[in-house]
Motif scaffolding. Structure first.
Motif, PDB file in Angstrom:
ATOM      1  N   ARG A 158       0.826  -1.218   0.000  1.00  0.00           N
ATOM      2  CA  ARG A 158       0.000   0.000   0.000  1.00  0.00           C
ATOM      3  C   ARG A 158       0.855   1.261   0.000  1.00  0.00           C
ATOM      4  NH1 ARG A 158      -3.772  -1.773   5.000  1.00  0.00           N
ATOM      5  NH2 ARG A 158      -1.684  -2.478   5.646  1.00  0.00           N
ATOM      6  N   GLY A 159       2.097   1.145   0.442  1.00  0.00           N
ATOM      7  CA  GLY A 159       2.960   2.322   0.523  1.00  0.00           C
ATOM      8  C   GLY A 159       3.828   2.560  -0.691  1.00  0.00           C
ATOM      9  N   PHE A 160       3.658   1.766  -1.747  1.00  0.00           N
ATOM     10  CA  PHE A 160       4.559   1.872  -2.905  1.00  0.00           C
ATOM     11  C   PHE A 160       4.064   2.851  -3.969  1.00  0.00           C
ATOM     12  CE2 PHE A 160       5.863  -2.858  -2.174  1.00  0.00           C
ATOM     13  CZ  PHE A 160       6.582  -2.473  -1.060  1.00  0.00           C
ATOM     14  N   GLY A 161       2.882   3.428  -3.773  1.00  0.00           N
ATOM     15  CA  GLY A 161       2.271   4.230  -4.831  1.00  0.00           C
ATOM     16  C   GLY A 161       3.107   5.398  -5.315  1.00  0.00           C
ATOM     17  N   ALA A 162       3.679   6.161  -4.400  1.00  0.00           N
ATOM     18  CA  ALA A 162       4.458   7.333  -4.805  1.00  0.00           C
ATOM     19  C   ALA A 162       5.640   6.942  -5.682  1.00  0.00           C
ATOM     20  CB  ALA A 162       4.935   8.087  -3.561  1.00  0.00           C
ATOM     21  N   GLY A 163       6.270   5.811  -5.381  1.00  0.00           N
ATOM     22  CA  GLY A 163       7.395   5.363  -6.185  1.00  0.00           C
ATOM     23  C   GLY A 163       6.999   4.878  -7.568  1.00  0.00           C
ATOM     24  N   LEU A 164       5.722   4.569  -7.756  1.00  0.00           N
ATOM     25  CA  LEU A 164       5.241   4.083  -9.056  1.00  0.00           C
ATOM     26  C   LEU A 164       4.824   5.214  -9.990  1.00  0.00           C
ATOM     27  CD1 LEU A 164       3.149   1.065  -7.729  1.00  0.00           C
ATOM     28  CD2 LEU A 164       5.265   0.922  -9.069  1.00  0.00           C
ATOM     29  N   LEU A 165       4.858   6.439  -9.508  1.00  0.00           N
ATOM     30  CA  LEU A 165       4.542   7.587 -10.374  1.00  0.00           C
ATOM     31  C   LEU A 165       5.476   7.607 -11.580  1.00  0.00           C
ATOM     32  CD1 LEU A 165       3.908  10.409  -7.753  1.00  0.00           C
ATOM     33  CD2 LEU A 165       2.287   9.650  -9.510  1.00  0.00           C
ATOM     34  N   GLY A 166       4.914   7.938 -12.731  1.00  0.00           N
ATOM     35  CA  GLY A 166       5.704   7.978 -13.957  1.00  0.00           C
ATOM     36  C   GLY A 166       5.670   6.679 -14.741  1.00  0.00           C
ATOM     37  N   LYS A 167       5.109   5.628 -14.140  1.00  0.00           N
ATOM     38  CA  LYS A 167       4.939   4.350 -14.810  1.00  0.00           C
ATOM     39  C   LYS A 167       3.458   4.037 -14.948  1.00  0.00           C
ATOM     40  CE  LYS A 167       8.140   4.184 -12.016  1.00  0.00           C
ATOM     41  NZ  LYS A 167       8.926   3.961 -10.794  1.00  0.00           N
ATOM     42  N   SER A 168       3.127   3.199 -15.905  1.00  0.00           N
ATOM     43  CA  SER A 168       1.759   2.703 -16.008  1.00  0.00           C
ATOM     44  C   SER A 168       1.655   1.408 -15.215  1.00  0.00           C
ATOM     45  CB  SER A 168       1.384   2.464 -17.474  1.00  0.00           C
ATOM     46  OG  SER A 168       1.378   3.676 -18.199  1.00  0.00           O
ATOM     47  N   VAL A 169       0.591   1.271 -14.439  1.00  0.00           N
ATOM     48  CA  VAL A 169       0.431   0.128 -13.547  1.00  0.00           C
ATOM     49  C   VAL A 169      -0.870  -0.599 -13.860  1.00  0.00           C
ATOM     50  CG1 VAL A 169       0.268  -0.636 -11.151  1.00  0.00           C
ATOM     51  CG2 VAL A 169       1.718   1.337 -11.737  1.00  0.00           C
ATOM     52  N   LEU A 170      -0.779  -1.910 -14.035  1.00  0.00           N
ATOM     53  CA  LEU A 170      -1.953  -2.761 -14.221  1.00  0.00           C
ATOM     54  C   LEU A 170      -1.985  -3.792 -13.102  1.00  0.00           C
ATOM     55  CD1 LEU A 170      -4.375  -3.917 -15.858  1.00  0.00           C
ATOM     56  CD2 LEU A 170      -2.705  -5.316 -17.101  1.00  0.00           C
ATOM     57  N   MET A 171      -3.140  -3.904 -12.427  1.00  0.00           N
ATOM     58  CA  MET A 171      -3.318  -4.901 -11.375  1.00  0.00           C
ATOM     59  C   MET A 171      -4.562  -5.722 -11.694  1.00  0.00           C
ATOM     60  SD  MET A 171      -2.434  -2.518  -8.043  1.00  0.00           S
ATOM     61  CE  MET A 171      -2.743  -3.854  -6.885  1.00  0.00           C
ATOM     62  N   GLU A 209      -6.436  -9.525 -21.505  1.00  0.00           N
ATOM     63  CA  GLU A 209      -6.365  -8.281 -20.725  1.00  0.00           C
ATOM     64  C   GLU A 209      -4.943  -7.725 -20.723  1.00  0.00           C
ATOM     65  OE1 GLU A 209      -8.702  -6.535 -19.442  1.00  0.00           O
ATOM     66  OE2 GLU A 209     -10.431  -7.860 -19.215  1.00  0.00           O
ATOM     67  N   VAL A 210      -3.954  -8.596 -20.516  1.00  0.00           N
ATOM     68  CA  VAL A 210      -2.563  -8.151 -20.455  1.00  0.00           C
ATOM     69  C   VAL A 210      -2.118  -7.611 -21.812  1.00  0.00           C
ATOM     70  CG1 VAL A 210      -0.175  -8.925 -20.167  1.00  0.00           C
ATOM     71  CG2 VAL A 210      -1.936  -9.666 -18.541  1.00  0.00           C
ATOM     72  N   LEU A 211      -2.447  -8.310 -22.889  1.00  0.00           N
ATOM     73  CA  LEU A 211      -2.016  -7.882 -24.222  1.00  0.00           C
ATOM     74  C   LEU A 211      -2.671  -6.564 -24.623  1.00  0.00           C
ATOM     75  CD1 LEU A 211      -0.736 -10.710 -24.376  1.00  0.00           C
ATOM     76  CD2 LEU A 211      -1.599 -10.879 -26.721  1.00  0.00           C
ATOM     77  N   THR A 212      -3.969  -6.459 -24.403  1.00  0.00           N
ATOM     78  CA  THR A 212      -4.688  -5.247 -24.800  1.00  0.00           C
ATOM     79  C   THR A 212      -4.143  -4.024 -24.065  1.00  0.00           C
ATOM     80  OG1 THR A 212      -6.687  -6.539 -25.250  1.00  0.00           O
ATOM     81  CG2 THR A 212      -6.952  -4.162 -24.936  1.00  0.00           C
ATOM     82  N   TRP A 213      -3.945  -4.171 -22.756  1.00  0.00           N
ATOM     83  CA  TRP A 213      -3.424  -3.058 -21.964  1.00  0.00           C
ATOM     84  C   TRP A 213      -1.978  -2.752 -22.338  1.00  0.00           C
ATOM     85  CZ3 TRP A 213       0.443  -2.320 -18.342  1.00  0.00           C
ATOM     86  CH2 TRP A 213       0.347  -1.167 -17.549  1.00  0.00           C
ATOM     87  N   SER A 214      -1.157  -3.770 -22.521  1.00  0.00           N
ATOM     88  CA  SER A 214       0.258  -3.566 -22.846  1.00  0.00           C
ATOM     89  C   SER A 214       0.424  -2.873 -24.194  1.00  0.00           C
ATOM     90  CB  SER A 214       1.002  -4.907 -22.861  1.00  0.00           C
ATOM     91  OG  SER A 214       0.968  -5.511 -21.599  1.00  0.00           O
TER      92      SER A 214
END
Length: 318
Positions: A241-254, A305-310
């Motif tokens: 839950r605390g990793f969000g700030a470090g992920l800024l600048g990247k696209s994230v798929l969960m 889902e992974v291919l379409t988003w990627s």
């Protein structure tokens, strides 16, 4: 070949028509890597490229003085290709190589490796060193000689992790400023495991300890070591839950399975998504699809889902 193309272009300048467009397209086909559609990548093999064929390359990648075995699925065509590193879970039985193969058919290189101490890799296995191993692989791919030989686009590197590998993807993604994408499938939140250990060992930690004692393919890893590592590690290292700030600048798929009882959506997924949603500017996509922890009956839906988003997020902008 080039002179023939020039001759056709000169002729077309005087008489533009569908024949000229068709001839030019046909003549340029051998030099252009044609991307398949998502549905083609799910169901059809890639065309054979005699000069730059799809292939498999065995690799050995160093991390803190230990060798980690890896292999890379090279996409057909001259590249450079966007490249996805796959991160397995605990211990690594589900490897998601069907997703890796589909990504390759879709024009992505994919690299699979074992962390230190796992499945014959040198060293001992520890949760805390998983992000270090991921960063070592990314550094390997950014090496100019390696990236040229493996047809890697260094501006389009991404990671895809499942279960504990989902934790590793989010943790290492938060520490690497140059990644393009971070994909976490059924991601574990070790912060919840740590909390269970600190409370004196609830049902979750007891099951984990018993399971760890059976994992002979993980060197030096036991239930006691697992408990010690979680109990004495900094909480900020484990809680996704605390990793969000470090992920800024990247696209994230969960993505998580609706029927997942290993990393349930209600406890390990939705609170993390809520925390990331609160990070202003974070490019996040989150989905719940039918499936258990390994998406056993929804592999094609997961891969789609992974291919379409990627396709829209993980290719280089140039």
């Amino acid at each position: 070949m080039i002179s023939e193309v020039v001759r056709v272009i000169y002729s077309c300048r005087r008489s533009i028509g569908w024949r000229c467009v068709s001839v030019l397209g046909f003549m340029l086909l051998p030099t252009v890597a044609l991307a398949q559609s998502v549905e083609d990548a799910l169901s059809q093999d890639s065309p054979f490229d005699a000069e730059y064929p799809a292939s498999v390359v065995e690799l050995s990648i160093g991390s803190e003085g230990s060798r980690m075995p890896a292999h890379m699925y090279l996409a057909a065509g001259p590249g450079p290709h966007p490249t996805v590193v796959l991160l397995h879970g605990l211990p690594g039985n589900e490897r998601n190589l069907d997703v890796a193969q589909a990504l390759r058919r879709f024009g992505f290189n994919t690299l699979y490796f074992h962390y230190r101490g796992a499945w014959g890799a040198e060293g001992e296995y520890r949760f805390s060193q998983l992000p270090e191993d991921v960063l070592a692989v990314l550094e390997f791919l950014r090496n100019e000689e390696q990236s040229q030989g493996l047809r890697v686009d260094r501006d389009a590197l991404s990671i895809l992790g499942h279960s504990l590998g989902g934790y590793a993807a989010l943790a290492s993604g938060a520490r690497d400023d140059e990644l393009r994408c971070v994909i976490a499938l059924s991601p574990a939140n070790l912060g919840l495991w740590q909390s269970d250990v600190e409370k004196g060992g609830g049902g979750t930690s007891m099951r984990l300890k018993a399971y760890a004692d059976e994992l002979f393919m993980l060197e030096g890893f036991t239930g006691e070591r697992l408990e010690e590592e979680l109990a004495f590690g900094d909480a900020s290292l484990w809680d996704t839950r605390g990793f969000g700030a470090g992920l800024l600048g990247k696209s994230v798929l969960m993505i998580v399975g609706e029927q997942d009882d290993v990393t349930p959506a209600a406890t390990m997924f939705e609170p993390v998504v809520a925390a990331y949603d609160a990070v202003d500017g974070l490019d996040l996509s989150a989905k719940v699809i039918t499936g258990d922890h390994s998406f056993s009956w929804s592999r094609i839906e997961l891969t789609r889902e992974v291919l379409t988003w990627s396709d829209s997020h993980c290719r280089a902008s140039h």
